[in-house]
Design an enzyme around this catalytic site. Sequence first.
Site, mmCIF file in Angstrom:
data_model
loop_
_atom_site.group_PDB
_atom_site.id
_atom_site.type_symbol
_atom_site.label_atom_id
_atom_site.label_comp_id
_atom_site.label_asym_id
_atom_site.label_seq_id
_atom_site.Cartn_x
_atom_site.Cartn_y
_atom_site.Cartn_z
ATOM 1 N N ILE A 27 0.834 -1.202 0.000
ATOM 2 C CA ILE A 27 0.000 0.000 0.000
ATOM 3 C C ILE A 27 0.875 1.260 0.000
ATOM 4 O O ILE A 27 0.587 2.236 -0.700
ATOM 5 C CB ILE A 27 -0.937 -0.035 1.235
ATOM 6 C CG1 ILE A 27 -1.906 -1.222 1.124
ATOM 7 C CG2 ILE A 27 -1.697 1.277 1.393
ATOM 8 C CD1 ILE A 27 -2.567 -1.629 2.429
ATOM 9 N N TYR A 195 -2.133 -7.111 17.496
ATOM 10 C CA TYR A 195 -2.170 -6.352 16.226
ATOM 11 C C TYR A 195 -3.331 -5.359 16.290
ATOM 12 O O TYR A 195 -3.170 -4.171 15.986
ATOM 13 C CB TYR A 195 -2.342 -7.321 15.044
ATOM 14 C CG TYR A 195 -2.387 -6.657 13.672
ATOM 15 C CD1 TYR A 195 -1.477 -5.665 13.307
ATOM 16 C CD2 TYR A 195 -3.341 -7.042 12.724
ATOM 17 C CE1 TYR A 195 -1.522 -5.074 12.037
ATOM 18 C CE2 TYR A 195 -3.386 -6.458 11.459
ATOM 19 C CZ TYR A 195 -2.476 -5.477 11.122
ATOM 20 O OH TYR A 195 -2.523 -4.897 9.876
ATOM 21 N N LYS A 199 -3.371 -1.118 16.156
ATOM 22 C CA LYS A 199 -4.138 -0.365 15.150
ATOM 23 C C LYS A 199 -5.169 0.548 15.829
ATOM 24 O O LYS A 199 -5.454 1.640 15.337
ATOM 25 C CB LYS A 199 -4.802 -1.343 14.179
ATOM 26 C CG LYS A 199 -3.798 -2.089 13.309
ATOM 27 C CD LYS A 199 -3.272 -1.200 12.209
ATOM 28 C CE LYS A 199 -1.840 -1.365 11.863
ATOM 29 N NZ LYS A 199 -1.326 -0.411 10.909
ATOM 30 N N THR A 230 -1.085 -7.913 -0.289
ATOM 31 C CA THR A 230 0.268 -7.363 -0.202
ATOM 32 C C THR A 230 1.155 -8.378 0.515
ATOM 33 O O THR A 230 0.729 -9.505 0.770
ATOM 34 C CB THR A 230 0.271 -6.056 0.628
ATOM 35 O OG1 THR A 230 -0.123 -6.401 1.964
ATOM 36 C CG2 THR A 230 -0.680 -5.012 0.061
HETATM 37 N N1 LIG Z 1 -2.947 -5.560 3.488
HETATM 38 C C1 LIG Z 1 -4.041 -5.465 4.212
HETATM 39 O O1 LIG Z 1 -5.023 -6.196 3.984
HETATM 40 C C2 LIG Z 1 -4.132 -4.452 5.309
HETATM 41 C C3 LIG Z 1 -5.355 -4.343 6.001
HETATM 42 C C4 LIG Z 1 -5.466 -3.407 7.016
HETATM 43 C C5 LIG Z 1 -4.394 -2.588 7.328
HETATM 44 N N2 LIG Z 1 -3.218 -2.727 6.663
HETATM 45 C C6 LIG Z 1 -2.110 -1.834 7.043
HETATM 46 O O2 LIG Z 1 -1.578 -1.215 5.904
HETATM 47 C C7 LIG Z 1 -0.206 -0.857 6.137
HETATM 48 C C8 LIG Z 1 0.638 -1.281 4.955
HETATM 49 O O3 LIG Z 1 0.598 -2.692 4.897
HETATM 50 P P1 LIG Z 1 0.730 -3.540 3.542
HETATM 51 O O4 LIG Z 1 -0.488 -4.359 3.430
HETATM 52 O O5 LIG Z 1 1.161 -2.688 2.424
HETATM 53 O O6 LIG Z 1 1.898 -4.536 4.006
HETATM 54 P P2 LIG Z 1 3.351 -4.852 3.416
HETATM 55 O O7 LIG Z 1 3.245 -5.147 1.971
HETATM 56 O O8 LIG Z 1 3.892 -5.909 4.319
HETATM 57 O O9 LIG Z 1 4.143 -3.477 3.618
HETATM 58 C C9 LIG Z 1 4.484 -3.054 4.911
HETATM 59 C C10 LIG Z 1 5.527 -1.959 4.827
HETATM 60 O O10 LIG Z 1 5.907 -1.617 6.175
HETATM 61 C C11 LIG Z 1 7.323 -1.733 6.270
HETATM 62 N N3 LIG Z 1 7.814 -2.067 7.600
HETATM 63 C C12 LIG Z 1 7.605 -3.199 8.312
HETATM 64 N N4 LIG Z 1 8.333 -3.162 9.445
HETATM 65 C C13 LIG Z 1 9.009 -1.991 9.442
HETATM 66 C C14 LIG Z 1 9.945 -1.374 10.303
HETATM 67 N N5 LIG Z 1 10.371 -1.978 11.417
HETATM 68 N N6 LIG Z 1 10.446 -0.157 9.982
HETATM 69 C C15 LIG Z 1 10.072 0.453 8.839
HETATM 70 N N7 LIG Z 1 9.208 -0.092 7.957
HETATM 71 C C16 LIG Z 1 8.698 -1.304 8.259
HETATM 72 C C17 LIG Z 1 7.699 -2.811 5.266
HETATM 73 O O11 LIG Z 1 9.093 -2.730 4.978
HETATM 74 P P3 LIG Z 1 9.931 -4.081 4.584
HETATM 75 O O12 LIG Z 1 9.541 -4.421 3.194
HETATM 76 O O13 LIG Z 1 11.343 -3.679 4.752
HETATM 77 O O14 LIG Z 1 9.507 -5.144 5.557
HETATM 78 C C18 LIG Z 1 6.804 -2.415 4.121
HETATM 79 O O15 LIG Z 1 7.367 -1.339 3.429
HETATM 80 C C19 LIG Z 1 0.181 -1.522 7.451
HETATM 81 O O16 LIG Z 1 0.174 -0.580 8.491
HETATM 82 C C20 LIG Z 1 -0.930 -2.551 7.669
HETATM 83 O O17 LIG Z 1 -1.146 -2.803 9.048
HETATM 84 C C21 LIG Z 1 -3.065 -3.630 5.656
#
Ligand SMILES: NC(=O)c1ccc[n+]([C@@H]2O[C@H](COP(=O)([O-])OP(=O)(O)OC[C@H]3O[C@@H](n4cnc5c(N)ncnc54)[C@H](OP(=O)(O)O)[C@@H]3O)[C@@H](O)[C@H]2O)c1
Length: 328
Positions: A27, A195, A199, A230
């Site tokens: 995202i 988690y 949030k 993702t």
């Molecule tokens: N996907 C869903 O269905 C969903 C639903 C609800 C909420 N969300 C929220 O949306 C946000 C983005 O998630 P996403 O789905 O895009 O997941 P993702 O593909 O796993 O991306 C997560 C991002 O956060 C970074 N990150 C993780 N640990 C970190 C750290 N210690 N320091 C700095 N960066 C860090 C990751 O970097 P690396 O690549 O280096 O690990 C990556 O860039 C999150 O906050 C998640 O909780 C997602």
Amino acid sequence: MGIHHSFPRVIIPKERVVVVTGANTGIGYETAKCIAEMGATVILACRSEEKAKQAMVKMNAEFQAEKDKKNPRIVDYPELSLEFMKLDCSSLQSVMDFAKEFKLSGRQLHVLVCNAGIGMSKQAYTEDGYELMFQVNYLSQYLLTAHLLPIMKTSGEDCRIIMVSSEVHRYSEFNLDRIQGKQYNERNFKRTLYYGNSKAFQIMQMFSMNRRLQNSNVTVTSLHPGVVQTEVTRNFTDLAPWALLFGVSKLLGASKTPFEGAETTINAAVNPALKGVRDVYFNNCKPDSIASMARKKHNQEGLWAYTQECLKKGGFLPEDVIKCLEGE
Ligand SMILES: NC(=O)c1ccc[n+]([C@@H]2O[C@H](COP(=O)([O-])OP(=O)(O)OC[C@H]3O[C@@H](n4cnc5c(N)ncnc54)[C@H](OP(=O)(O)O)[C@@H]3O)[C@@H](O)[C@H]2O)c1
């Protein structure tokens, strides 16, 4: 599926600076790329320089492909205005280093997207001694907002902080005695609850900050991106119900692509109609309800005080930063 809500395509001046945490994939990647394609300068705040640089190359290649197709809705820059700055949200020192470097750059800051996150990790503690999801998803990004707020307050009108939260915030508790999950062991640690807590805390921070930012140029909003395909699932492939939810949603076409998942964030960041809007939790680009636990002022202020205690302990919140946070 109902009416699809998205964001208006606007042109943003290059001088408008946007920080997106966790922008190298998922995202955050789509958010950073799309806002940069509208013209803004976007800083990718990521823990891995290599991954961020690869992401920047990919963003520019995708941008070039759109330009070749004569897409009229993107800017005509030779390259996107993108920069990398290192930020590891599992280390409070890394947040301090980021803030110091940002301050030294003399830049303004108009939009801060707190997107970096990890979902349902196993029980783990950071070098600072906090539960991993509490620190990565909430505490570090609280510290980041605290240190960048003085810059945002002097960056002109319509500055926005956006918390990428989740519907899982509804599965949460507020109990300061259990907030670090130390009463559990590796086998019985409640990964979904912790988690969900992290949030919910982002949403509670939104309310507490907005109370202190009334009549200022800075607003805070929060959102749920949807069930998005993702890399977020990387931590919970062993949790059958969740792995099933993501798998089945994909099969049924009920989940979102990373771009669709980024639409609510992009809308919160760029939609001119949202200037001055605060205290809203968006879902599919529209306001949605918030769990009662997170809406209780008593809980929000309890969390605010606890958070400041944690950060003051390590000397991470100097007086001037606290004063700015408290609206003085
Ligand atoms: N996907 C869903 O269905 C969903 C639903 C609800 C909420 N969300 C929220 O949306 C946000 C983005 O998630 P996403 O789905 O895009 O997941 P993702 O593909 O796993 O991306 C997560 C991002 O956060 C970074 N990150 C993780 N640990 C970190 C750290 N210690 N320091 C700095 N960066 C860090 C990751 O970097 P690396 O690549 O280096 O690990 C990556 O860039 C999150 O906050 C998640 O909780 C997602």
